[in-house]
Design a protein around this motif. Sequence first.
Motif, PDB file in Angstrom:
ATOM      1  N   ALA A  74       0.835  -1.202   0.000  1.00  0.00           N
ATOM      2  CA  ALA A  74       0.000   0.000   0.000  1.00  0.00           C
ATOM      3  C   ALA A  74       0.873   1.257   0.000  1.00  0.00           C
ATOM      4  CB  ALA A  74      -0.923   0.000   1.220  1.00  0.00           C
ATOM      5  N   HIS A  75       0.802   2.034  -1.071  1.00  0.00           N
ATOM      6  CA  HIS A  75       1.494   3.325  -1.169  1.00  0.00           C
ATOM      7  C   HIS A  75       3.004   3.174  -0.939  1.00  0.00           C
ATOM      8  CE1 HIS A  75      -2.634   4.661  -0.937  1.00  0.00           C
ATOM      9  NE2 HIS A  75      -2.741   4.270   0.320  1.00  0.00           N
ATOM     10  N   VAL A  76       3.574   2.062  -1.417  1.00  0.00           N
ATOM     11  CA  VAL A  76       4.986   1.782  -1.165  1.00  0.00           C
ATOM     12  C   VAL A  76       5.889   2.833  -1.816  1.00  0.00           C
ATOM     13  CG1 VAL A  76       6.845   0.093  -1.397  1.00  0.00           C
ATOM     14  CG2 VAL A  76       4.490  -0.682  -1.004  1.00  0.00           C
ATOM     15  N   GLY A  77       5.627   3.156  -3.084  1.00  0.00           N
ATOM     16  CA  GLY A  77       6.458   4.131  -3.789  1.00  0.00           C
ATOM     17  C   GLY A  77       6.521   5.477  -3.089  1.00  0.00           C
ATOM     18  N   PRO A  78       5.366   6.090  -2.769  1.00  0.00           N
ATOM     19  CA  PRO A  78       5.399   7.378  -2.078  1.00  0.00           C
ATOM     20  C   PRO A  78       6.083   7.318  -0.713  1.00  0.00           C
ATOM     21  CG  PRO A  78       3.241   7.017  -3.057  1.00  0.00           C
ATOM     22  CD  PRO A  78       3.995   5.733  -3.200  1.00  0.00           C
ATOM     23  N   VAL A  79       5.896   6.213   0.020  1.00  0.00           N
ATOM     24  CA  VAL A  79       6.530   6.074   1.330  1.00  0.00           C
ATOM     25  C   VAL A  79       8.044   6.003   1.180  1.00  0.00           C
ATOM     26  CG1 VAL A  79       6.870   4.494   3.287  1.00  0.00           C
ATOM     27  CG2 VAL A  79       4.560   5.038   2.505  1.00  0.00           C
ATOM     28  N   VAL A  80       8.517   5.188   0.253  1.00  0.00           N
ATOM     29  CA  VAL A  80       9.954   5.060  -0.003  1.00  0.00           C
ATOM     30  C   VAL A  80      10.529   6.415  -0.439  1.00  0.00           C
ATOM     31  CG1 VAL A  80      11.655   4.077  -1.603  1.00  0.00           C
ATOM     32  CG2 VAL A  80       9.931   2.601  -0.529  1.00  0.00           C
ATOM     33  N   ALA A  81       9.831   7.098  -1.347  1.00  0.00           N
ATOM     34  CA  ALA A  81      10.315   8.387  -1.839  1.00  0.00           C
ATOM     35  C   ALA A  81      10.393   9.423  -0.728  1.00  0.00           C
ATOM     36  CB  ALA A  81       9.402   8.892  -2.961  1.00  0.00           C
ATOM     37  N   LEU A  82       9.379   9.465   0.142  1.00  0.00           N
ATOM     38  CA  LEU A  82       9.373  10.448   1.225  1.00  0.00           C
ATOM     39  C   LEU A  82      10.491  10.173   2.219  1.00  0.00           C
ATOM     40  CD1 LEU A  82       8.175  12.862   2.637  1.00  0.00           C
ATOM     41  CD2 LEU A  82       6.451  11.371   3.674  1.00  0.00           C
ATOM     42  N   CYS A  83      10.704   8.902   2.572  1.00  0.00           N
ATOM     43  CA  CYS A  83      11.776   8.560   3.504  1.00  0.00           C
ATOM     44  C   CYS A  83      13.139   8.926   2.930  1.00  0.00           C
ATOM     45  CB  CYS A  83      11.735   7.069   3.836  1.00  0.00           C
ATOM     46  SG  CYS A  83      10.381   6.571   4.910  1.00  0.00           S
ATOM     47  N   ALA A  84      13.364   8.565   1.664  1.00  0.00           N
ATOM     48  CA  ALA A  84      14.655   8.836   1.036  1.00  0.00           C
ATOM     49  C   ALA A  84      14.888  10.337   0.868  1.00  0.00           C
ATOM     50  CB  ALA A  84      14.727   8.137  -0.320  1.00  0.00           C
ATOM     51  N   LEU A  85      13.848  11.064   0.442  1.00  0.00           N
ATOM     52  CA  LEU A  85      13.981  12.517   0.269  1.00  0.00           C
ATOM     53  C   LEU A  85      14.229  13.200   1.613  1.00  0.00           C
ATOM     54  CD1 LEU A  85      13.821  15.046  -1.514  1.00  0.00           C
ATOM     55  CD2 LEU A  85      11.338  15.032  -1.185  1.00  0.00           C
ATOM     56  N   SER A  86      13.514  12.767   2.640  1.00  0.00           N
ATOM     57  CA  SER A  86      13.711  13.356   3.971  1.00  0.00           C
ATOM     58  C   SER A  86      15.126  13.129   4.469  1.00  0.00           C
ATOM     59  CB  SER A  86      12.712  12.743   4.963  1.00  0.00           C
ATOM     60  OG  SER A  86      11.383  13.059   4.612  1.00  0.00           O
ATOM     61  N   ASP A  87      15.634  11.917   4.290  1.00  0.00           N
ATOM     62  CA  ASP A  87      17.010  11.634   4.697  1.00  0.00           C
ATOM     63  C   ASP A  87      17.998  12.524   3.950  1.00  0.00           C
ATOM     64  OD1 ASP A  87      16.311   9.755   6.534  1.00  0.00           O
ATOM     65  OD2 ASP A  87      17.355   8.074   5.576  1.00  0.00           O
ATOM     66  N   ALA A  88      17.772  12.691   2.642  1.00  0.00           N
ATOM     67  CA  ALA A  88      18.674  13.528   1.851  1.00  0.00           C
ATOM     68  C   ALA A  88      18.674  14.969   2.353  1.00  0.00           C
ATOM     69  CB  ALA A  88      18.269  13.475   0.372  1.00  0.00           C
ATOM     70  N   VAL A  89      17.486  15.498   2.636  1.00  0.00           N
ATOM     71  CA  VAL A  89      17.386  16.876   3.143  1.00  0.00           C
ATOM     72  C   VAL A  89      18.124  17.004   4.469  1.00  0.00           C
ATOM     73  CG1 VAL A  89      15.791  18.608   4.063  1.00  0.00           C
ATOM     74  CG2 VAL A  89      15.228  17.400   1.941  1.00  0.00           C
ATOM     75  N   LEU A  90      17.926  16.048   5.375  1.00  0.00           N
ATOM     76  CA  LEU A  90      18.558  16.110   6.688  1.00  0.00           C
ATOM     77  C   LEU A  90      20.071  15.934   6.591  1.00  0.00           C
ATOM     78  CD1 LEU A  90      15.910  14.067   8.713  1.00  0.00           C
ATOM     79  CD2 LEU A  90      16.426  16.503   8.966  1.00  0.00           C
ATOM     80  N   VAL A  91      20.519  15.036   5.731  1.00  0.00           N
ATOM     81  CA  VAL A  91      21.957  14.810   5.567  1.00  0.00           C
ATOM     82  C   VAL A  91      22.636  16.065   5.025  1.00  0.00           C
ATOM     83  CG1 VAL A  91      23.678  13.601   4.168  1.00  0.00           C
ATOM     84  CG2 VAL A  91      21.889  12.299   5.331  1.00  0.00           C
ATOM     85  N   PHE A  92      22.073  16.642   3.971  1.00  0.00           N
ATOM     86  CA  PHE A  92      22.682  17.843   3.397  1.00  0.00           C
ATOM     87  C   PHE A  92      22.626  19.006   4.382  1.00  0.00           C
ATOM     88  CE2 PHE A  92      22.558  15.635  -0.661  1.00  0.00           C
ATOM     89  CZ  PHE A  92      23.660  16.151  -1.312  1.00  0.00           C
ATOM     90  N   ALA A  93      21.525  19.090   5.156  1.00  0.00           N
ATOM     91  CA  ALA A  93      21.431  20.145   6.173  1.00  0.00           C
ATOM     92  C   ALA A  93      22.523  19.971   7.225  1.00  0.00           C
ATOM     93  CB  ALA A  93      20.054  20.127   6.824  1.00  0.00           C
ATOM     94  N   GLY A  94      22.752  18.715   7.626  1.00  0.00           N
ATOM     95  CA  GLY A  94      23.789  18.450   8.616  1.00  0.00           C
ATOM     96  C   GLY A  94      25.170  18.796   8.102  1.00  0.00           C
ATOM     97  N   VAL A  95      25.460  18.408   6.882  1.00  0.00           N
ATOM     98  CA  VAL A  95      26.766  18.686   6.280  1.00  0.00           C
ATOM     99  C   VAL A  95      26.987  20.190   6.116  1.00  0.00           C
ATOM    100  CG1 VAL A  95      28.097  18.470   4.144  1.00  0.00           C
ATOM    101  CG2 VAL A  95      26.972  16.470   5.113  1.00  0.00           C
TER     102      VAL A  95
END
Length: 201
Positions: free
Chosen positions: A37-58
Motif C-alpha cells: 500500500a502506497h509503497v512508492g510514495p513512502v519510499v520516496a518520502l523517507c529517502a527525500l527526507s534523509d537527503a534533506v537532513l543529511v545535506f542540512a547536517g553537512v
Amino acid sequence: MTVSTSVFVQGWLSMAGLIVAIGAQNAFVLRQGLLRAHVGPVVALCALSDAVLVFAGVLGLGGLLREAPALMAPLRWAGALYLLWFGWNAARRAWRGDSALAAGGASQSRAGVLLTTAALTWLNPHVWLDTVLLIGALGAQQAQPAVFAAGASTASVMWFTALGFGAAALAPKLAQPRTWRCVDALVALAMGAVAWQLLAV
C-alpha cells in the motif's frame, strides 16, 4: 579511485552502516511494503527526507544542534508520544490477531500514510541524530562535503527501495495471520524501544 569517488563511497558506507538498524521508520516501511500500500510514495518520502537532513547536517545544522541541544527537547517529547501511540495501536493489532489487517492497512488513504511516514521521520530524534548530527559531522570533515552527502543519500535511497519493494514482492508468500501478528509485534517493539530511549534521556 578518484578523491570524489572515495568520498562518495565513504558517505555511502557511513549511511549504510546506520540505516539498516531496525527502528520506527524502517518498521513502518516494512509494514507498508507487506501491505503493498502506497509503497512508492513512502519510499520516496523517507529517502527525500534523509537527503534533506543529511545535506542540512553537512552544511552546518549539525553544528548548531550540538551547540544548542535544548532545541531537540520539544522534538524528543513529541516524537516519543507519537511513537508510543503508534506502538500501542500496533500492539493491539498483534494481540487481537485481526485477520483483516491487510485489507485495513491497504484502505488507508495515501495522505494518511504519508502523514504517518513524515511524523515517524521528522518527529523522530533518532533520525536527526543519525543524519544531521553523525553523518553531518562526518561529512563536514571531508574535502568534498556535498559528495559525501550525495553518497549517504544514495545509500538511503537504495535501502528504502530494497526494504519497501522487497517486502511487497514477498507479501503474497507472507499473507498469513501469523505473519501479520509478528510484523505488528515487531512494529510495536521498535516504536516502544525508540520511545523509551527518547524519554530516558
